[in-house]
Design an enzyme around this catalytic site. Sequence first.
Site, PDB file in Angstrom:
ATOM      1  N   GLY A  69      -1.286  -2.650 -16.904  1.00 58.27           N
ATOM      2  CA  GLY A  69      -0.484  -3.711 -17.494  1.00 58.27           C
ATOM      3  C   GLY A  69      -1.019  -5.080 -17.135  1.00 58.27           C
ATOM      4  N   ALA A 195       2.452   1.468 -18.233  1.00 57.17           N
ATOM      5  CA  ALA A 195       3.001   2.820 -18.326  1.00 57.17           C
ATOM      6  C   ALA A 195       3.739   3.270 -17.075  1.00 57.17           C
ATOM      7  CB  ALA A 195       1.886   3.813 -18.652  1.00 57.17           C
ATOM      8  N   HIS A 196       3.294   2.851 -15.900  1.00 57.87           N
ATOM      9  CA  HIS A 196       3.937   3.355 -14.683  1.00 57.87           C
ATOM     10  C   HIS A 196       5.335   2.769 -14.501  1.00 57.87           C
ATOM     11  CE1 HIS A 196       3.486  -0.070 -11.768  1.00 57.87           C
ATOM     12  NE2 HIS A 196       2.604  -0.454 -12.663  1.00 57.87           N
ATOM     13  N   CYS A 320      10.460 -12.456   4.083  1.00 51.91           N
ATOM     14  CA  CYS A 320      10.347 -11.687   5.330  1.00 51.91           C
ATOM     15  C   CYS A 320       9.730 -10.314   5.094  1.00 51.91           C
ATOM     16  CB  CYS A 320      11.725 -11.511   5.952  1.00 51.91           C
ATOM     17  SG  CYS A 320      12.578 -13.062   6.282  1.00 51.91           S
TER      18      CYS A 320
END
Length: 458
Positions: A69, A195-196, A320
């Site tokens: 992406g 896609a992930h 943090c």
Amino acid sequence: MSYFDVASSAPLHPVARQALMASLDEGWADPARLYREGRRARLLLDAAREAAADAVGCRPDELVFTSSGTRAVHSGIAGALAGRRRVGDHLIVSAVEHSSVLHSAAAHEVDGGAVTEVPVGRGGAVDADAYAAALRTDTALACLQSANHEVGTEQPVAEVAAACRAAGVPLLVDAAQSLPWGPVEGDWSLLTGSAHKWGGPSGVGLLVVRKGVRFAPRGAVDERESGRAAGFENIPAVVAAAAALRAVRAEAAAEGARLRELTERIRARVPALVPDVEVVGDPVRRLPHLVTFSCLYVDGETVLHELDRAGFSVSSGSSCTSSTLTPSHVLRAMGVVSEGNVRVSLPLGTDEAEVERFLDVLPGVVRGVRDTLGVPVEGGSGDAEAVTVDALGMSCPLPVIELARAIGRVRVGGTVTVLADDEVAAVDIPAWCWTRKQEYVGERPADRGVAYVVRRSS
């Protein structure tokens, strides 16, 4: 273990796994070759392209598959800018875009281009009229995400796309977070996805360039993927990605409604269960599966570790938890508290019991971290005119804790000056003032660090 971080990466969908395994045997050959194995690979690639295009809402010949992406974003922005270089070199982005968009914008500036960053409101959305006002005669490209990856806020893409179309400017939409839930509305010109994010394998992205949009691929190109994504196609991964997108879309309506009820439960109950919490992001125009909140007076990294020990995988925009120790650019742009930030993004199939267990565990985790740091007791009837707090060398959330301890020592109308050299203080001190209804006067350079001035209002 409850995995609540699909906004980062979703588990491989069962349909994607099946498609991947099947296409390993059928899609290994070169789809550009004319022999039987090549033709078989080409059929798989074409079918995947058609399925993905149907889900996106574009023509198959407008969509190419990329190696990620991020690569789709970089290639899309660079190609669109190059295609319209005769118009100008002005690029518009929102302040809360994914880092891949902002990195492209930074590279464009280094090359001499102009960039306008449109601010967002406290809910995380741009104002469509303000975005339209940023358009210029030399604007080559505008970028706007469909929904934010950290807080889930949906952007007014259709309204912005209409303004861009009227001005003759193409709009690129980063739709990585929203594509699992439906096509992007509006008259956009370019679109990217990953896609992930929807249960496909990692290493597959998609780039859509509408017909008629001027586009000039940058860098070395070859004959594959219309010259817009060089290199041999990973056909098994592409097939699995398209299959996953089709599968999650089939579940989107029912799962979206169910997950929205669960995230609404989190939004409503966390502030009731945990004191000094701000739920951030638009409460209505948002993705159904994602909710983000920030807890004052806690170390975000410790909160995430303790939740992990309790069996919950969540994410955070808190500085943090960052290796750079800089606050999230999204939370900074929204003006909300970044310390103790927790992002919960529920996967498909999350059940009610998991969410209830999370709500049972969270108060104890936050309370334990606050006990370690020393929760300030706010209020008091101090009569000092001004107090200075030395928080130099302290990292988040300690400067804000010291501010909260000191505010009760001054009279109403009196001031507290916090000396801090932690970059996060520039975000969290003004945000603390907003949430606690105190007046943030401003900041000024100090001999060391920065002096942040707060006036007690109540």
